[in-house]
Scaffold this motif. Structure first.
Motif, mmCIF file in Angstrom:
data_model
loop_
_atom_site.group_PDB
_atom_site.id
_atom_site.type_symbol
_atom_site.label_atom_id
_atom_site.label_comp_id
_atom_site.label_asym_id
_atom_site.label_seq_id
_atom_site.Cartn_x
_atom_site.Cartn_y
_atom_site.Cartn_z
ATOM 1 N N LEU A 156 0.802 -1.223 0.000
ATOM 2 C CA LEU A 156 0.000 0.000 0.000
ATOM 3 C C LEU A 156 0.838 1.278 0.000
ATOM 4 C CD1 LEU A 156 -2.800 1.229 -0.010
ATOM 5 C CD2 LEU A 156 -2.874 0.984 2.481
ATOM 6 N N PRO A 157 1.828 1.453 0.896
ATOM 7 C CA PRO A 157 2.583 2.712 0.880
ATOM 8 C C PRO A 157 3.361 2.931 -0.417
ATOM 9 C CG PRO A 157 3.578 1.131 2.409
ATOM 10 C CD PRO A 157 2.258 0.579 2.011
ATOM 11 N N VAL A 158 3.748 1.850 -1.096
ATOM 12 C CA VAL A 158 4.435 1.992 -2.382
ATOM 13 C C VAL A 158 3.483 2.610 -3.399
ATOM 14 C CG1 VAL A 158 5.651 0.800 -4.247
ATOM 15 C CG2 VAL A 158 5.914 0.025 -1.871
ATOM 16 N N PHE A 159 2.278 2.063 -3.473
ATOM 17 C CA PHE A 159 1.283 2.604 -4.399
ATOM 18 C C PHE A 159 0.946 4.052 -4.047
ATOM 19 C CE2 PHE A 159 -0.230 -2.018 -4.790
ATOM 20 C CZ PHE A 159 0.491 -2.220 -5.958
ATOM 21 N N GLN A 160 0.862 4.354 -2.746
ATOM 22 C CA GLN A 160 0.552 5.717 -2.327
ATOM 23 C C GLN A 160 1.667 6.675 -2.726
ATOM 24 O OE1 GLN A 160 -0.091 4.711 1.818
ATOM 25 N NE2 GLN A 160 -2.331 4.942 1.629
ATOM 26 N N LYS A 161 2.905 6.225 -2.581
ATOM 27 C CA LYS A 161 4.056 7.077 -2.884
ATOM 28 C C LYS A 161 4.116 7.435 -4.360
ATOM 29 C CE LYS A 161 9.087 7.327 -2.311
ATOM 30 N NZ LYS A 161 10.294 6.640 -1.798
ATOM 31 N N ILE A 162 3.797 6.473 -5.234
ATOM 32 C CA ILE A 162 3.905 6.728 -6.675
ATOM 33 C C ILE A 162 2.574 7.169 -7.291
ATOM 34 C CG2 ILE A 162 5.815 5.095 -6.914
ATOM 35 C CD1 ILE A 162 3.894 3.056 -8.075
ATOM 36 N N GLY A 163 1.540 7.270 -6.438
ATOM 37 C CA GLY A 163 0.254 7.759 -6.921
ATOM 38 C C GLY A 163 -0.514 6.781 -7.780
ATOM 39 N N GLN A 205 -3.344 5.074 -8.131
ATOM 40 C CA GLN A 205 -4.651 5.128 -7.479
ATOM 41 C C GLN A 205 -5.435 3.817 -7.614
ATOM 42 O OE1 GLN A 205 -5.980 7.880 -5.729
ATOM 43 N NE2 GLN A 205 -3.881 8.630 -5.862
ATOM 44 N N LYS A 206 -5.452 3.252 -8.803
ATOM 45 C CA LYS A 206 -6.210 2.018 -9.003
ATOM 46 C C LYS A 206 -5.638 0.868 -8.174
ATOM 47 C CE LYS A 206 -8.265 2.849 -13.541
ATOM 48 N NZ LYS A 206 -8.420 2.351 -14.931
ATOM 49 N N ALA A 253 -13.280 -4.235 8.186
ATOM 50 C CA ALA A 253 -13.527 -4.585 6.786
ATOM 51 C C ALA A 253 -14.375 -3.517 6.107
ATOM 52 C CB ALA A 253 -14.232 -5.939 6.707
ATOM 53 N N GLU A 254 -15.444 -3.097 6.777
ATOM 54 C CA GLU A 254 -16.315 -2.073 6.185
ATOM 55 C C GLU A 254 -15.546 -0.778 5.933
ATOM 56 O OE1 GLU A 254 -20.469 0.379 7.054
ATOM 57 O OE2 GLU A 254 -19.522 -0.772 8.655
ATOM 58 N N ASN A 255 -14.665 -0.412 6.862
ATOM 59 C CA ASN A 255 -13.886 0.819 6.688
ATOM 60 C C ASN A 255 -13.037 0.770 5.416
ATOM 61 O OD1 ASN A 255 -14.912 1.874 9.056
ATOM 62 N ND2 ASN A 255 -13.185 1.223 10.313
ATOM 63 N N TYR A 256 -12.379 -0.358 5.190
ATOM 64 C CA TYR A 256 -11.542 -0.478 3.982
ATOM 65 C C TYR A 256 -12.394 -0.564 2.723
ATOM 66 C CZ TYR A 256 -6.935 -0.595 6.099
ATOM 67 O OH TYR A 256 -5.769 -0.236 6.727
ATOM 68 N N TYR A 257 -13.519 -1.241 2.793
ATOM 69 C CA TYR A 257 -14.418 -1.292 1.635
ATOM 70 C C TYR A 257 -14.918 0.111 1.285
ATOM 71 C CZ TYR A 257 -14.693 -6.415 2.151
ATOM 72 O OH TYR A 257 -14.403 -7.758 2.216
ATOM 73 N N ASN A 258 -15.178 0.924 2.299
ATOM 74 C CA ASN A 258 -15.634 2.293 2.050
ATOM 75 C C ASN A 258 -14.541 3.146 1.424
ATOM 76 O OD1 ASN A 258 -18.429 2.638 2.783
ATOM 77 N ND2 ASN A 258 -17.860 2.215 4.896
ATOM 78 N N ARG A 259 -13.266 2.859 1.753
ATOM 79 C CA ARG A 259 -12.172 3.589 1.114
ATOM 80 C C ARG A 259 -12.098 3.247 -0.371
ATOM 81 N NH1 ARG A 259 -7.000 3.021 5.132
ATOM 82 N NH2 ARG A 259 -6.107 4.566 3.687
ATOM 83 N N ALA A 260 -12.336 1.981 -0.698
ATOM 84 C CA ALA A 260 -12.396 1.594 -2.110
ATOM 85 C C ALA A 260 -13.586 2.252 -2.791
ATOM 86 C CB ALA A 260 -12.488 0.072 -2.228
ATOM 87 N N LEU A 261 -14.703 2.302 -2.083
ATOM 88 C CA LEU A 261 -15.919 2.925 -2.632
ATOM 89 C C LEU A 261 -15.689 4.400 -2.931
ATOM 90 C CD1 LEU A 261 -19.001 2.839 -3.242
ATOM 91 C CD2 LEU A 261 -19.377 3.338 -0.820
#
Length: 371
Positions: free
Chosen positions: A30-37, A39-40, A62-70
């Motif tokens: 996750l932090p790697v994807f965040q660092k390089i932007g 998004q998908k 689980a709901e919290n992470y699903y909502n972040r995807a949403l």
């Protein structure tokens, strides 16, 4: 590329039941994807972490992470992602006992799958809606959704999606008291599971058949089926399914007079249910454990368990489980010659008939006919 490899490694660990190992890989990516932007990829990672928490029974996380995807899918107006997000959130809400919220999310998912023409997604969602209506005790509506899902799966030759609504129809028929027709449905679903090598769902159907065996007083057959399924679920760390299998195993063992073994199985069911996603495994474990407690001379403990279950089933709207808790309490009252026992069972028979839950109605009637 390295981060995507971490995701794939996590997927393999998930399939092997190593959820903590999988979550570690996802959290490293996750932090790697965040660092390089990316998004998908971030969105895909949120969903995967949510799935791990769901498997571990940590439904709020689980709901919290699903909502972040949403949130991401809403920002880019991705209908395919949104449909998946709604389904994931529905599963978490279902486990948390929010059946109305889960229903709304599943309906949103169905709308999106229909709009984008994803017929496989629509079929799976129709099956999920059927499951929800079984939990809510609306058996006729549940069957309608199962049949629609099955028709759609057949139209698109989606063999992997056919055993689920077929088994769901079996669940409806079982609750309606037609054991022979339910068994036929389960066996037809099993045949497809064998064809597509779906071992997990095969084990789930075997638990349903173990319950039918218990109802038909074929306890050794039920024991063998439940024990085999429990072993399969334990290997894959499927806590909810394993809790259900151990609960049905405990029922069969108890009816065979194997009290010590039944006590062990019921204890395992309770322990597993405490770590599982959803209310249903807890209810199944309680129904088994209370019977074992009552048979062990701990009627007061059994009553407390069942009354807590009854309160929870009423609170969350699990109508069939509410009736099952009342049946178990009525059976205990009758055994203790409580003056209210017969009236409670008569009321239960009336309510179960009105609900279309003829299996429970017939069980209540059979108890009333005992001296």
């Amino acid at each position: 590329g390295a981060a995507r490899t971490l995701l794939m490694t996590g997927d393999v660990l998930c399939d092997q039941g190593d959820f903590e190992g999988a979550k570690k890989k996802f959290e490293e990516a996750l932090p790697v994807f965040q660092k390089i932007g990316a998004q998908k990829n971030m969105r895909a990672t949120f969903e995967r972490i949510g799935n791990v928490f769901y498997q571990q029974g940590k439904l709020q996380e689980a709901e919290n992470y699903y909502n972040r995807a949403l949130t991401f899918d809403q920002s880019v107006h991705d209908p395919t992602g949104l449909a998946s997000d709604y389904g994931n959130i529905a599963n978490a809400l279902d486990g948390l006992g929010d059946l109305s919220g889960a229903l709304k999310m599943q309906q949103e998912a169905l709308t999106d799958f229909n709009e984008i023409g994803d017929r496989r997604g629509s079929s799976a969602t129709l099956n999920n809606l059927g499951n929800l209506f079984v939990e809510m005790g609306n058996l006729d509506q549940a069957r309608k959704y199962y049949e629609e899902g099955l028709v759609l799966a057949r139209e698109i030759s989606y063999r992997g999606g056919q055993p689920y609504p077929m088994s769901g129809i079996g669940d409806v028929l079982l609750a309606q008291g037609d054991l022979a027709a339910a068994r036929t449905q389960y066996e037809q679903a099993l045949a497809i599971c064998a064809e597509i090598k779906d071992e997990d769902f095969t084990a789930q159907i075997h638990v349903a058949l173990a319950y039918i065996a218990w109802l038909e007083r074929k306890y050794s057959e039920g024991e063998a089926l439940a024990r085999e399924s429990a072993a399969a679920f334990d290997k894959t760390n499927s806590t909810g399914s394993s809790a259900w299998a151990h609960a049905i195993l405990a029922r069969n063992l108890l009816s065979e007079g194997k009290l010590a073994e039944a006590r062990t199985a019921a204890s395992q069911a309770v322990s597993l249910a405490g770590r599982a996603a959803g209310q249903s495994p807890r209810f199944e474990a309680t129904l088994a454990d209370a019977r074992v407690q009552a048979k062990s001379g701990k009627a007061a403990d059994a009553r407390r368990e069942l009354e807590a279950m009854l309160a929870a089933a009423r609170k969350f709207g699990y109508r069939i489980y509410e009736l099952q808790a009342r049946l178990a309490l009525g059976e205990m009252e009758l055994a203790s010659a409580a003056p209210s026992a017969r009236q409670h069972l008569q009321d239960l028979q009336t309510d179960a008939k009105a609900q279309g839950a003829m299996l429970i109605a017939s069980q209540a009637r059979a108890l009333l006919q005992t001296k």
